[in-house]
Every structure is written in structure tokens, then in C-alpha cells.
Design a protein around this motif. Structure first.
Motif, PDB file in Angstrom:
ATOM      1  N   SER A   1      26.434  -2.017 -13.263  1.00 41.70           N
ATOM      2  CA  SER A   1      25.816  -3.147 -13.961  1.00 41.70           C
ATOM      3  C   SER A   1      24.372  -3.339 -13.516  1.00 41.70           C
ATOM      4  N   ALA A   2      24.108  -3.127 -12.242  1.00 39.29           N
ATOM      5  CA  ALA A   2      22.728  -3.202 -11.757  1.00 39.29           C
ATOM      6  C   ALA A   2      21.881  -2.104 -12.392  1.00 39.29           C
ATOM      7  N   VAL A   3      22.427  -0.903 -12.462  1.00 41.15           N
ATOM      8  CA  VAL A   3      21.716   0.216 -13.087  1.00 41.15           C
ATOM      9  C   VAL A   3      21.475  -0.076 -14.569  1.00 41.15           C
TER      10      VAL A   3
ATOM     11  N   ILE B   1      25.037   5.652 -21.811  1.00 46.73           N
ATOM     12  CA  ILE B   1      26.455   5.290 -21.910  1.00 46.73           C
ATOM     13  C   ILE B   1      27.311   6.341 -21.203  1.00 46.73           C
ATOM     14  N   VAL B   2      27.021   7.596 -21.446  1.00 50.08           N
ATOM     15  CA  VAL B   2      27.762   8.671 -20.789  1.00 50.08           C
ATOM     16  C   VAL B   2      27.548   8.590 -19.277  1.00 50.08           C
ATOM     17  N   GLY B   3      26.334   8.287 -18.870  1.00 49.05           N
ATOM     18  CA  GLY B   3      26.036   8.146 -17.449  1.00 49.05           C
ATOM     19  C   GLY B   3      26.826   7.024 -16.808  1.00 49.05           C
ATOM     20  N   ILE B   4      26.921   5.889 -17.489  1.00 52.05           N
ATOM     21  CA  ILE B   4      27.700   4.761 -16.962  1.00 52.05           C
ATOM     22  C   ILE B   4      29.178   5.132 -16.884  1.00 52.05           C
ATOM     23  N   ILE B   5      29.678   5.807 -17.916  1.00 49.80           N
ATOM     24  CA  ILE B   5      31.089   6.220 -17.915  1.00 49.80           C
ATOM     25  C   ILE B   5      31.376   7.125 -16.714  1.00 49.80           C
TER      26      ILE B   5
ATOM     27  N   LYS C   1      17.763  -1.524 -18.907  1.00 50.98           N
ATOM     28  CA  LYS C   1      17.681  -2.418 -20.071  1.00 50.98           C
ATOM     29  C   LYS C   1      18.642  -1.995 -21.183  1.00 50.98           C
ATOM     30  N   MET C   2      19.852  -1.625 -20.774  1.00 52.74           N
ATOM     31  CA  MET C   2      20.865  -1.239 -21.748  1.00 52.74           C
ATOM     32  C   MET C   2      21.362  -2.459 -22.499  1.00 52.74           C
ATOM     33  N   ARG C   3      21.798  -2.242 -23.733  1.00 53.71           N
ATOM     34  CA  ARG C   3      22.396  -3.328 -24.498  1.00 53.71           C
ATOM     35  C   ARG C   3      23.731  -3.704 -23.873  1.00 53.71           C
ATOM     36  N   ILE C   4      24.094  -4.970 -24.012  1.00 51.06           N
ATOM     37  CA  ILE C   4      25.330  -5.474 -23.415  1.00 51.06           C
ATOM     38  C   ILE C   4      26.540  -4.715 -23.949  1.00 51.06           C
ATOM     39  N   LYS C   5      26.586  -4.484 -25.261  1.00 48.72           N
ATOM     40  CA  LYS C   5      27.767  -3.811 -25.813  1.00 48.72           C
ATOM     41  C   LYS C   5      27.866  -2.360 -25.341  1.00 48.72           C
TER      42      LYS C   5
ATOM     43  N   ARG D   1      14.851   8.813 -23.895  1.00 52.50           N
ATOM     44  CA  ARG D   1      15.745   9.823 -23.303  1.00 52.50           C
ATOM     45  C   ARG D   1      16.903   9.155 -22.582  1.00 52.50           C
ATOM     46  N   LEU D   2      16.619   8.063 -21.898  1.00 51.45           N
ATOM     47  CA  LEU D   2      17.653   7.372 -21.135  1.00 51.45           C
ATOM     48  C   LEU D   2      18.692   6.720 -22.036  1.00 51.45           C
TER      49      LEU D   2
END
Length: 145
Positions: A109-111, A89-93, A116-120, A83-84
């Protein structure tokens, strides 16, 4: 040389993009140039930050005093990882894009490390979020809003 200073300011956790843009505009630099170097500086710092935060989390797992907390966080993240991933990506934006205190690239970046998001994906989210935040901060600094 002044634009390099603005770029470096956008990389620092206390000023980030939200402080670098008004400072650059106050220095009578070209607002578009200030926007571009601030977005670049604030975005490129996200990759080393994510990698650093991942190493910190790994280090904390090895320390008995923090291990229980980090393992508990890992279990929560792993249980809702599918789910995360869809909204991360939308959450980070949105997290970076809405210029509020403590919602910049460093915290995102800490979040992203915890999730465990991918770097890209993190880099894309940081870029788009910084672009949105930069537009808002530039408009406020130029008294357009």
C-alpha cells in the motif's frame, strides 16, 4: 467469534495474512474459513492504508526537512509513470503474493501510494496477491508443501 479474531489479525502489520492463517489453523478452525477471512481482512485494509499513506506523503511535502526527498521521488515516479502503470498491478500481485517478510499489504500500500496507483487497481492487486499468498501459506501450514 474466532474467525473475527483471525480477520483482525490479518489486518495487523506484524501478523498480516502470513501470521493469521497459521494461527487459525493451529486453533483447529476450518482452513477454508481461515483462508477466506484472512484474505478479506488483509485486502480491505489496503484502501485506508493507501489513502493514509497519500496524506502522509502530502504532509511530508509541506515540511522543509522532507520536501526535497518527496519532490525527488515524485519526479522519478512522474517521469516513468506510463511504464509503471502497465506493470504496477502485476507488481503488487507478485509483491504481496510471494510470502516473504515485509512484502505484505502494508508495504504494498505504501508502494502503491508512492506510485500514485488508482484505488481500484491497488485493491485488485492486493486481493489477487493475498489470494496467492494465502494459498501458499495455507499449504505450508497444512504441511502440503
Amino acid at each position: 467469534m474466532e474467525y473475527l479474531k483471525i480477520m483482525l489479525l490479518s489486518m495487523v502489520p506484524f501478523t498480516e495474512l502470513r501470521g493469521a492463517i497459521p494461527i487459525g489453523i493451529a486453533m483447529d478452525l476450518n482452513p477454508i474459513g481461515v483462508y477466506i477471512v484472512s484474505v478479506i481482512g488483509s485486502t480491505i485494509v489496503s484502501v485506508p492504508l493507501v489513502l493514509t499513506f497519500r496524506h502522509i506523503l502530502h504532509f511530508l511535502k509541506t515540511k522543509q526537512i522532507f520536501a526535497k526527498l518527496v519532490i525527488k521521488i515524485d519526479k522519478k515516479v512522474n517521469s516513468g509513470i506510463k511504464r509503471l502503470k502497465n506493470v504496477s498491478i502485476v507488481g503488487i500481485i507478485l509483491f504481496i503474493g510471494i510470502p516473504l517478510p515485509t512484502t505484505g499489504t502494508w508495504t504494498a500500500s505504501a508502494v502503491a501510494s508512492i506510485l500514485k496507483m488508482r484505488i481500484k487497481d491497488t485493491l485488485l492487486g492486493a486481493l489477487l496477491g493475498n489470494m496467492l499468498s494465502g494459498i501458499i501459506v495455507s499449504a505450508i501450514s497444512l504441511h502440503l508443501i
